[in-house]
Design a protein around this motif. Structure first.
Motif: not given
Length: 496
Positions: A397-416
């Motif tokens: 399970i992966q959480i990727l946090v990044e920001h660009a263009d004045g926004r903060v984006r968080a992706q919560v990814k799993n495989y199943g």
């Protein structure tokens, strides 16, 4: 509304009538004065001419020449129906000779006003008046002009008398035309008053009818009034109200339908665990199961169903609070990475049961938002619980946090388990479960709560899913400036 029509009609009509009558009276007075003034000027010019000729003849002593002139004047006066009298001033030191006069007023019974203007002429003043004359038996205009000798003394006077009949006829004729014009003007004024009253009252009546129709529940009704004035603005406001009422009615119907669906779904969700618990409880009460192991299994099943109902009620309470406009978030400056790491730590035991690993990755240690810590943590917990529940054993399970263009984006990814693309837009609906997720435990409200948390923070949430890329929930928040107070930075990044 008829009262407004008649009131405006009366007020407007009265103003126009009074104004028309006033203008008519002023023009009548002006015309009468102008006609009399013109006639007076005509008689005055004649009197001045005769007075000058008399003075000149008296100076020269040429009686024959003067008599010829006087006869011509009398002929002219007769044609104009005018009397010209040359009168001697008997009380003067050198009165005008009788040879240069044409009337002896001592034998004539003159009105008092005529004597008065003659006395004024004897004093060297021009004087006139108009009135009914008993001698002529009609209204006359009398004009007296002094006659001077060569040394400047008044020796007599010229009295010119002309009838006012022609002038009176002209005035009467003018007044008839004016009366006709005023009558036409009054009629037009009343028609204008009627027209403008109608133009004012009709749209008001229509707006009133529209208000009653809207009050009766026909929210789509429009006034149909298009005017560029205050009444047009009022009608436009009524049409805007109509649009708002239509929107409100649609919203109300949507809320009502949602409420019905909600209670239907809640009833459905509660019916299954209650039926299961009742069946196991009845079996235990009837004594149909003697084996202790079997009894413990039934009791454990009852307990799981109770836990399921507890989660359902808890999610409903949270969702109710989140959807309440009065619910206040305790916002502060948050580092999304720290919140995600906290949520990941709280689910380590749950992931360990399925031999799963979790990691929080980021490209910049400073990913700041203005948010409620508990709610953002709850958001990540919900997404991570779903990732554990529907992820494959031993997966990551992966959480990727990044920001660009004045926004903060968080992706919560799993495989199943993969969510079919046609169901992506439905996963955030109440009690919705993907068709291929089977009978997994859950209230069906977790993602609804997550969606409300994101929206209350001004963000967006979406999902994508495929066999190759796995299932990914993308959360997007507005970023805040990094120019914070030093003590805040120290609290957020104690290692810096």
């Amino acid at each position: 509304m008829k009262k407004i029509f008649w009131r405006v009609l009366v007020y407007f009509g009265v103003v126009l009538i009074v104004f028309t009558l006033l203008i008519g009276m002023l023009f009548t007075r002006f015309n009468r004065t102008n006609i009399i003034k013109t006639y007076k000027k005509q008689l005055g010019s004649l009197a001045a001419s005769v007075a000058n000729q008399t003075s000149q003849a008296a100076k020269e002593g040429d009686n024959d020449k003067f008599q010829n002139y006087l006869r011509s004047i009398e002929d002219y006066a007769e044609m104009q129906d005018i009397d010209v009298w040359v009168i001697s001033h008997r009380d003067a030191k050198e009165p005008l000779s009788e040879d240069f006069t044409n009337v002896d007023i001592s034998s004539v019974d003159l009105p008092e006003k005529t004597h008065s203007i003659l006395d004024s002429a004897y004093s060297g003043k021009k004087k006139s008046y108009s009135a009914f004359d008993d001698i002529y038996k009609k209204t006359m205009l009398h004009y007296a002009m002094p006659v001077y000798n060569n040394r400047g003394y008044v020796i007599g006077a010229v009295l010119v008398s002309g009838p006012m009949m022609m002038q009176e006829n002209i005035i009467v004729q003018y007044e008839k035309y004016l009366l006709f014009s005023v009558s036409v003007g009054l009629l037009l004024a009343l028609l204008l008053a009627l027209y403008f009253s109608s133009q004012l009252s009709k749209p008001i009546i229509r707006i009133k009818e529209s208000a009653l129709i809207l009050a009766a529940g026909h929210y789509g009704y429009k006034t149909g009034i298009e005017r560029r004035d205050e009444i047009g603005s009022l009608a436009e406001s009524m049409d805007i109200l109509s649009d708002r009422l239509v929107e409100g009615e649609k919203l109300r119907q949507g809320i009502e339908q949602t409420r019905r669906d909600f209670f239907s779904n809640v009833s459905h969700e509660l019916r299954t665990p209650i039926t299961v618990m009742k069946g196991y409880a009845d079996t235990l009460v009837d004594g149909s199961v003697d084996e202790p192991e079997k009894q413990q299994e039934y009791l454990a099943r009852i307990r799981r169903e109770c836990d399921s109902m507890e989660r359902l009620v808890s999610d409903l309470l949270i969702l109710s609070r989140m959807q309440n406009p009065d619910f206040q978030l305790n916002k502060e400056v948050l580092n999304v990475i720290a919140v995600a790491q906290d949520a990941m730590r709280s689910l380590r035991i749950l992931m360990k049961e399925k031999d799963m690993t979790g990691v929080v990755e980021y490209r910049d240690a400073c990913s700041l938002i203005d948010g409620d810590y508990d709610r953002i943590r709850q958001l990540f917990v919900i997404l991570l619980e779903n990732a554990v529940k529907y992820g494959q054993e031993g997966s990551k399970i992966q959480i990727l946090v990044e920001h660009a263009d004045g926004r903060v984006r968080a992706q919560v990814k799993n495989y199943g388990s993969v969510i079919p693309e046609e169901e992506w837009e439905h996963v955030f609906e109440k009690f919705y479960r993907a068709g291929n997720h089977g009978e997994k435990d859950g209230s069906g409200l977790g993602l609804v709560v997550a969606d409300n948390i994101v929206k209350r923070h001004g963000g967006e949430i979406s999902v994508s899913s495929s066999e190759k890329e796995g299932t990914c929930f993308l959360v997007d928040f507005p970023e805040i400036s990094e120019n914070l107070f030093p003590e805040v930075q120290e609290n957020l990044f104690p290692g810096n």
